[in-house]
Design a protein around this motif. Sequence first.
Motif, PDB file in Angstrom:
ATOM      1  N   LEU A   1       0.819  -1.213   0.000  1.00  0.00           N
ATOM      2  CA  LEU A   1       0.000   0.000   0.000  1.00  0.00           C
ATOM      3  C   LEU A   1       0.856   1.268   0.000  1.00  0.00           C
ATOM      4  O   LEU A   1       0.493   2.278  -0.610  1.00  0.00           O
ATOM      5  CB  LEU A   1      -0.903   0.016   1.246  1.00  0.00           C
ATOM      6  N   PHE A   2       1.990   1.204   0.658  1.00  0.00           N
ATOM      7  CA  PHE A   2       2.855   2.373   0.833  1.00  0.00           C
ATOM      8  C   PHE A   2       3.708   2.675  -0.402  1.00  0.00           C
ATOM      9  O   PHE A   2       4.263   3.768  -0.527  1.00  0.00           O
ATOM     10  CB  PHE A   2       3.764   2.129   2.045  1.00  0.00           C
ATOM     11  N   THR A   3       3.801   1.727  -1.340  1.00  0.00           N
ATOM     12  CA  THR A   3       4.717   1.853  -2.472  1.00  0.00           C
ATOM     13  C   THR A   3       4.552   3.149  -3.277  1.00  0.00           C
ATOM     14  O   THR A   3       5.554   3.807  -3.593  1.00  0.00           O
ATOM     15  CB  THR A   3       4.598   0.629  -3.400  1.00  0.00           C
ATOM     16  N   PRO A   4       3.335   3.553  -3.673  1.00  0.00           N
ATOM     17  CA  PRO A   4       3.222   4.808  -4.443  1.00  0.00           C
ATOM     18  C   PRO A   4       3.745   6.025  -3.697  1.00  0.00           C
ATOM     19  O   PRO A   4       4.369   6.906  -4.300  1.00  0.00           O
ATOM     20  CB  PRO A   4       1.716   4.924  -4.700  1.00  0.00           C
ATOM     21  N   PHE A   5       3.506   6.076  -2.393  1.00  0.00           N
ATOM     22  CA  PHE A   5       3.996   7.213  -1.604  1.00  0.00           C
ATOM     23  C   PHE A   5       5.526   7.203  -1.558  1.00  0.00           C
ATOM     24  O   PHE A   5       6.168   8.261  -1.625  1.00  0.00           O
ATOM     25  CB  PHE A   5       3.419   7.141  -0.189  1.00  0.00           C
ATOM     26  N   ALA A   6       6.106   6.004  -1.445  1.00  0.00           N
ATOM     27  CA  ALA A   6       7.561   5.893  -1.438  1.00  0.00           C
ATOM     28  C   ALA A   6       8.145   6.327  -2.771  1.00  0.00           C
ATOM     29  O   ALA A   6       9.181   7.018  -2.819  1.00  0.00           O
ATOM     30  CB  ALA A   6       7.970   4.456  -1.124  1.00  0.00           C
ATOM     31  N   ALA A   7       7.505   5.941  -3.876  1.00  0.00           N
ATOM     32  CA  ALA A   7       7.995   6.315  -5.206  1.00  0.00           C
ATOM     33  C   ALA A   7       7.986   7.823  -5.392  1.00  0.00           C
ATOM     34  O   ALA A   7       8.915   8.398  -5.978  1.00  0.00           O
ATOM     35  CB  ALA A   7       7.157   5.629  -6.280  1.00  0.00           C
ATOM     36  N   MET A   8       6.944   8.457  -4.910  1.00  0.00           N
ATOM     37  CA  MET A   8       6.854   9.914  -5.025  1.00  0.00           C
ATOM     38  C   MET A   8       7.885  10.613  -4.142  1.00  0.00           C
ATOM     39  O   MET A   8       8.360  11.702  -4.458  1.00  0.00           O
ATOM     40  CB  MET A   8       5.448  10.384  -4.656  1.00  0.00           C
ATOM     41  N   ALA A   9       8.253   9.955  -3.051  1.00  0.00           N
ATOM     42  CA  ALA A   9       9.227  10.552  -2.130  1.00  0.00           C
ATOM     43  C   ALA A   9      10.641  10.517  -2.692  1.00  0.00           C
ATOM     44  O   ALA A   9      11.485  11.330  -2.312  1.00  0.00           O
ATOM     45  CB  ALA A   9       9.183   9.836  -0.787  1.00  0.00           C
TER      46      ALA A   9
ATOM     47  N   GLU B   1      -0.547   3.618  -9.780  1.00  0.00           N
ATOM     48  CA  GLU B   1      -0.683   3.569  -8.324  1.00  0.00           C
ATOM     49  C   GLU B   1      -1.760   2.579  -7.870  1.00  0.00           C
ATOM     50  O   GLU B   1      -1.669   1.994  -6.794  1.00  0.00           O
ATOM     51  CB  GLU B   1      -1.018   4.958  -7.765  1.00  0.00           C
ATOM     52  N   SER B   2      -2.781   2.393  -8.707  1.00  0.00           N
ATOM     53  CA  SER B   2      -3.948   1.602  -8.295  1.00  0.00           C
ATOM     54  C   SER B   2      -3.602   0.148  -7.981  1.00  0.00           C
ATOM     55  O   SER B   2      -4.238  -0.468  -7.125  1.00  0.00           O
ATOM     56  CB  SER B   2      -5.023   1.647  -9.387  1.00  0.00           C
ATOM     57  N   VAL B   3      -2.599  -0.422  -8.670  1.00  0.00           N
ATOM     58  CA  VAL B   3      -2.296  -1.837  -8.442  1.00  0.00           C
ATOM     59  C   VAL B   3      -1.790  -2.065  -7.015  1.00  0.00           C
ATOM     60  O   VAL B   3      -2.087  -3.093  -6.398  1.00  0.00           O
ATOM     61  CB  VAL B   3      -1.280  -2.377  -9.471  1.00  0.00           C
ATOM     62  N   PHE B   4      -1.055  -1.108  -6.487  1.00  0.00           N
ATOM     63  CA  PHE B   4      -0.511  -1.267  -5.143  1.00  0.00           C
ATOM     64  C   PHE B   4      -1.603  -1.096  -4.084  1.00  0.00           C
ATOM     65  O   PHE B   4      -1.608  -1.806  -3.079  1.00  0.00           O
ATOM     66  CB  PHE B   4       0.622  -0.267  -4.925  1.00  0.00           C
ATOM     67  N   TYR B   5      -2.539  -0.181  -4.322  1.00  0.00           N
ATOM     68  CA  TYR B   5      -3.638  -0.004  -3.380  1.00  0.00           C
ATOM     69  C   TYR B   5      -4.537  -1.244  -3.347  1.00  0.00           C
ATOM     70  O   TYR B   5      -4.881  -1.753  -2.282  1.00  0.00           O
ATOM     71  CB  TYR B   5      -4.474   1.215  -3.762  1.00  0.00           C
ATOM     72  N   ALA B   6      -4.913  -1.740  -4.526  1.00  0.00           N
ATOM     73  CA  ALA B   6      -5.852  -2.868  -4.601  1.00  0.00           C
ATOM     74  C   ALA B   6      -5.266  -4.131  -3.976  1.00  0.00           C
ATOM     75  O   ALA B   6      -5.913  -4.814  -3.164  1.00  0.00           O
ATOM     76  CB  ALA B   6      -6.239  -3.127  -6.060  1.00  0.00           C
ATOM     77  N   PHE B   7      -4.016  -4.448  -4.322  1.00  0.00           N
ATOM     78  CA  PHE B   7      -3.435  -5.702  -3.851  1.00  0.00           C
ATOM     79  C   PHE B   7      -3.001  -5.622  -2.385  1.00  0.00           C
ATOM     80  O   PHE B   7      -3.017  -6.631  -1.671  1.00  0.00           O
ATOM     81  CB  PHE B   7      -2.265  -6.111  -4.740  1.00  0.00           C
ATOM     82  N   GLY B   8      -2.607  -4.443  -1.941  1.00  0.00           N
ATOM     83  CA  GLY B   8      -2.258  -4.291  -0.529  1.00  0.00           C
ATOM     84  C   GLY B   8      -3.461  -4.523   0.371  1.00  0.00           C
ATOM     85  O   GLY B   8      -3.366  -5.202   1.404  1.00  0.00           O
ATOM     86  N   ILE B   9      -4.610  -3.994  -0.011  1.00  0.00           N
ATOM     87  CA  ILE B   9      -5.833  -4.202   0.766  1.00  0.00           C
ATOM     88  C   ILE B   9      -6.223  -5.676   0.773  1.00  0.00           C
ATOM     89  O   ILE B   9      -6.633  -6.229   1.798  1.00  0.00           O
ATOM     90  CB  ILE B   9      -6.972  -3.334   0.198  1.00  0.00           C
ATOM     91  N   ALA B  10      -6.075  -6.350  -0.371  1.00  0.00           N
ATOM     92  CA  ALA B  10      -6.411  -7.778  -0.453  1.00  0.00           C
ATOM     93  C   ALA B  10      -5.592  -8.594   0.540  1.00  0.00           C
ATOM     94  O   ALA B  10      -6.106  -9.518   1.187  1.00  0.00           O
ATOM     95  CB  ALA B  10      -6.182  -8.289  -1.872  1.00  0.00           C
ATOM     96  N   GLY B  11      -4.311  -8.263   0.691  1.00  0.00           N
ATOM     97  CA  GLY B  11      -3.462  -8.982   1.634  1.00  0.00           C
ATOM     98  C   GLY B  11      -3.883  -8.779   3.075  1.00  0.00           C
ATOM     99  O   GLY B  11      -3.860  -9.724   3.878  1.00  0.00           O
ATOM    100  N   LEU B  12      -4.290  -7.577   3.434  1.00  0.00           N
ATOM    101  CA  LEU B  12      -4.731  -7.314   4.801  1.00  0.00           C
ATOM    102  C   LEU B  12      -6.018  -8.068   5.120  1.00  0.00           C
ATOM    103  O   LEU B  12      -6.203  -8.561   6.238  1.00  0.00           O
ATOM    104  CB  LEU B  12      -4.918  -5.807   5.001  1.00  0.00           C
ATOM    105  N   VAL B  13      -6.906  -8.175   4.141  1.00  0.00           N
ATOM    106  CA  VAL B  13      -8.137  -8.946   4.340  1.00  0.00           C
ATOM    107  C   VAL B  13      -7.815 -10.425   4.564  1.00  0.00           C
ATOM    108  O   VAL B  13      -8.377 -11.074   5.454  1.00  0.00           O
ATOM    109  CB  VAL B  13      -9.085  -8.776   3.134  1.00  0.00           C
ATOM    110  N   LEU B  14      -6.880 -10.963   3.767  1.00  0.00           N
ATOM    111  CA  LEU B  14      -6.506 -12.371   3.926  1.00  0.00           C
ATOM    112  C   LEU B  14      -5.925 -12.634   5.305  1.00  0.00           C
ATOM    113  O   LEU B  14      -6.154 -13.704   5.897  1.00  0.00           O
ATOM    114  CB  LEU B  14      -5.496 -12.785   2.857  1.00  0.00           C
ATOM    115  N   ALA B  15      -5.181 -11.678   5.860  1.00  0.00           N
ATOM    116  CA  ALA B  15      -4.569 -11.867   7.175  1.00  0.00           C
ATOM    117  C   ALA B  15      -5.620 -12.139   8.249  1.00  0.00           C
ATOM    118  O   ALA B  15      -5.401 -12.937   9.171  1.00  0.00           O
ATOM    119  CB  ALA B  15      -3.733 -10.644   7.551  1.00  0.00           C
TER     120      ALA B  15
END
Length: 427
Positions: free
Chosen positions: A97-105, A173-187
């Motif tokens: 989820l954090f990847t797009p923010f890191a890329a912009m930084a 950016e959308s791929v990182f948001y979508a897949f990051g949320i999916a992982g948290l749900v699986l947890a």
Amino acid sequence: MRNPGGLEMGGFGKRHVLVLMCFAAAFVCYIDRVNISIAIIPMAEHFGWSQTDKGFVMSSFFIGYMLGQIPSGWLANRVGGRWTLGAALILWSAFTLFTPFAAMAGFGALILARIVMGMGEAATFPATYNLYSKWIPRAERARAIAFTLGGIPMGTVLGLAISGYLVAAYGWESVFYAFGIAGLVLAVFWYWIVRDSPAQHVGVSEAERSEIAANIDIKNEQRTPLPVGKLVRSTAFWALVINHFCSNWILYVLLSWLPSYFRDVQHFTLAKAGLAASAPWLSMFVMANVSAWIADRMVGHGASASLTRKIMQCIGLLGSSGFLLLTLNASSPTEAVLLVCGALGALGFTWAGYAPNHLEIAPKHADILMGITNTAGTIPGVIGVAVSGWLLDTTGSYVSVFVLAAGITSVGALIWIIFQKSTPIYD
């Protein structure tokens, strides 16, 4: 209150439910890992990266993945696979989820985020082996492991197919948001369903509990110290380490560079490149499970485990090398896709070769052993992916990339034939 881990699912035993959950973890692991191989194309255009820069971004993940292997194996051995993999799933999903923010930084922040994400994903397979050492009977090992590792190609298939669409429709950016949320749900579901052993799972029937106890090598959950001296003096150990490395060289190079190959060499659009790159991974999933069924049948009908592992590993390594070299002379995009399908389909046989061997030569320490060999198996992700980018910048062609991969895997097959064993290194 009924333990939610005791839910019946389609008549399966609880060990089969565990295998499904470990498959799901590997599936999400690879969705989160592979999305950048599609997103990197528009990211490179946006940030002005070279092919070498792209290689560094993709390979940085594997630095963290490599560094986390042995610690995660040790942790799983101490606290159990359930807590280790669950915590890791939360960590890597958060950094996805954090990847797009890191890329912009900045470039450095992105590299650091990818390294931490890799450290999280490092626990996936050591923790799985910890669970399987207590849950999976001998005659089911190849199928359980191959199905779980099937999360690699299936996660890659879905990740590549969906990533192309998401990037085209909503931006990279959308791929990182979508897949990051999916992982948290699986947890959440992971902690709800999974237990460390049959003894800790109130929903296991007495019949299944007895079947597992009679057909595993660990008769109690007490763990003894890893006899490092015996391990490093064993040629079977080094054959396993080297073959994990060799098997993963083609796996990681194609995982990272296949979409770019189909776009740059076969001239597919970005969306079609993702779709074309997904087909070989589907081939790998199918053939890995076919080979695992064959391997378990061979062992069940009296073939030695060692002979079975040798046959499967050599088919995988030599077959994948041959198909990859043939790809260099592909006369059409369709032929190129089919030949890469052959390369990854053949590579799937290695999951009935080297992969179950961890549980055979060190049953009480298969989690730590997996961490050790997967450290070597991650080196291709660090070096192979980065070197491939450098070779592409230097030569402007995929010829050297594919020839190098074929040579490395062929050496691995020779070493496996000579030194592999399936008997425990120590009691």
